[in-house]
Each structure stands twice: as C-alpha cells, then as structure tokens.
Design an enzyme around this catalytic site. Sequence first.
Site, short mmCIF file in Angstrom:
data_model
loop_
_atom_site.label_atom_id
_atom_site.label_comp_id
_atom_site.label_asym_id
_atom_site.label_seq_id
_atom_site.Cartn_x
_atom_site.Cartn_y
_atom_site.Cartn_z
CG ASP A 38 -1.58 1.23 1.55
OD1 ASP A 38 -2.23 1.75 0.63
OD2 ASP A 38 -1.49 1.74 2.70
CG ASP A 40 -1.92 7.67 0.62
OD1 ASP A 40 -1.12 8.61 0.66
OD2 ASP A 40 -2.69 7.46 -0.33
O1 C5P Z 1 -5.51 2.23 1.33
P1 C5P Z 1 -4.82 3.46 0.87
O2 C5P Z 1 -3.74 3.89 1.80
O3 C5P Z 1 -4.34 3.35 -0.54
O4 C5P Z 1 -5.97 4.54 0.87
C1 C5P Z 1 -5.78 5.88 0.74
C2 C5P Z 1 -6.03 6.61 2.03
O5 C5P Z 1 -6.37 7.93 1.67
C3 C5P Z 1 -7.17 6.08 2.87
O6 C5P Z 1 -6.66 5.43 4.01
C4 C5P Z 1 -7.98 7.32 3.26
O7 C5P Z 1 -8.01 7.56 4.65
C5 C5P Z 1 -7.30 8.46 2.57
N1 C5P Z 1 -8.23 9.29 1.81
C6 C5P Z 1 -8.15 10.66 1.96
N2 C5P Z 1 -8.99 11.46 1.24
C7 C5P Z 1 -9.90 10.95 0.38
C8 C5P Z 1 -9.96 9.56 0.21
C9 C5P Z 1 -9.09 8.76 0.95
O8 C5P Z 1 -7.32 11.13 2.75
N3 C5P Z 1 -10.67 11.75 -0.31
MG MG Z 2 -2.92 3.09 3.51
#
Ligand code: C5P
Ligand code: MG
Length: 286
Positions: A38, A40
Amino acid sequence: MVPELQKATVRIRQPERVREIIQALREQGVAKLQVISDFDMTLSRFGCNGRRCPTSHNILDTSRVISEDGKKKLKDLLHYYYPIEIDPNRTLEEKRPLMVEWWTKAHELLVQQKIHKSDIAQIVRESEAMLRDGFKEFFDQLHKNNIPLFIFSAGVGDILEEIIRQANVFYPNVNVVSNYMGFSDEGVLTHFKGPLIHTYNKNNTVLQGTGYFQQLSTRTSIILLGDSMGDLTMADGVPSVENILKIGFLNDKVEERRKKYLDSYDIVLESDETLDVVNGILRYLL
Ligand code: C5P
Ligand code: MG
C-alpha cells in the site's frame, strides 16, 4: 535471525509461524520474491512532528490550487468518512458503499477546481509528504536485487508517483496501480480514470486486464505491506502464492484495533514510523 523483530513496536501473535514463513522465503530465494505494498500511511508516514502527515489525497485537498470553499468541503468529507473507514465495529460490507461515496464526492470536488497537470510537481514539493524512515534502503534493496515492487493504492496515482520521483526512488522495478487523473488537451483535470480504487476493493476486481501478476507468476513468495484491513486482499490476484508474510502498520486507534490486526497480519507494527523491520527482514532474505 532478524534483530529488528525485537523492537518495542513489534507485535506478533504467532512468532513460530512468522519464523517459519521468513525461513521459507529465504529458502525460496530472491528470484521468487515480490513485494506488494500500500502507499498512504504504509510507505508514507502517518505522523511527523506531532502532527498527521498528509495522504496523497490530503496533499491535493490542502494545496494552494484548491479554493477555500473546496478545502472546507473536502475536509468535511474527511471528518465524516475517515472515522467510518477505520471503525473496527463496522463490517467491510457496510463500509464499502460509504467509501465509494467518499471517493466519488472528493473526486467530483477536485474536478471542479480546474487543477493543472503542470502544478502537480510544485504541489508535492510544497507539501509535508514524507516517506517512512528507511525508505531509501527499502527501495534501493529491491531495485538492486530486481525484486518487483507493486504499489497498490487507493490514493491519487499522479501524486504518489511524484512523491517517489522527488525522493529519487522511482526505479523501473516499481509498478503502481492507483486512481489516476485524466486531463484535457489543455492539461486541466477533467476526471479520474476508472476503475475507482477505494480502501476496501484492493483486490483482483480492479486489476482486470493489467496482467501484472500473471507476468510475475514465478514470483510465488510475497511480502505484503499495509496499514488497513483493506490491504490484506492486495495479493489476491497472484496466481500461486507459496509463502506470504503480511506486515501491518497499526497507526491509529491502536488499542481498539490491536486484536483485529494481530489476527490478520503476521507482524503488526504499532506506531512505528520506520521501515526498519521490513528492511531487517529484506536484509536477512537477500
Ligand atoms: O488504502 P490506501 O492507503 O491506498 O488509501 C488511501 C487513504 O487515503 C485512505 O486510508 C484514506 O483515509 C485516505 N483518503 C483521503 N482522502 C480521500 C480519500 C481517501 O485522505 N478523499
Ligand atoms: Mg494506507
């Protein structure tokens, strides 16, 4: 075997099993290994200087190219949906439609902001984006040993690519699947390309047609890195998994989520902003 596993941040439910998996990965050799991660809050830091580090979405959401009104709306979405995302008392089935709602609304707001492709590098440069301590050794080791690194992210592909490019570690062994921005001929953001990837659909359904794992079918040893319960399915598209070591960063709501993480990840790293344990394991394997 791996001294880093003695760090105070490390928790393991079945130490013997973890030892066996690491031993098996070592016996299988480097040629069979691939890393699936992953981005983020896994490769990037969760906290820095007592504050939260931004996700790839947050970097855009808070950047100077977003209007004050847009910033407020994006922040409201985060405050409403993030607690749902990490709530240990809701099932993934309950969460999924809500995550689609969050990502869809956020992407719509971003599209309204007329973001220019040419602004992205500067936006990242001005942000507080930070990779975990030890990132250079991590990326360098994988690169030097020709180990494929698959970054499977529900974040924004253009932003995270720029972060690893600016950190000088975007090597040819790195492949990214994420949400990418679509631009007009004038270079203005008009849409996000599908399929939409959110926290809880990181599995083979969004990888149809990429052929990524098929072409790596001899890489049957996997190290999986994640920070969310949704990251556990990232290797589902691998045709044959012989040994898999799942390492989970438990960043937030540590007490409430500890049991779930210990039951699902082989190694849990609590409030650990480094890649020390991962690097230690790689050093042992390579
Ligand atoms: O699972 P992954 O780390 O790829 O997901 C991206 C992260 O981005 C999520 O954990 C979520 O909290 C965050 N996010 C965000 N703003 C958004 C959508 C997702 O900060 N609009
Ligand atoms: Mg993540």
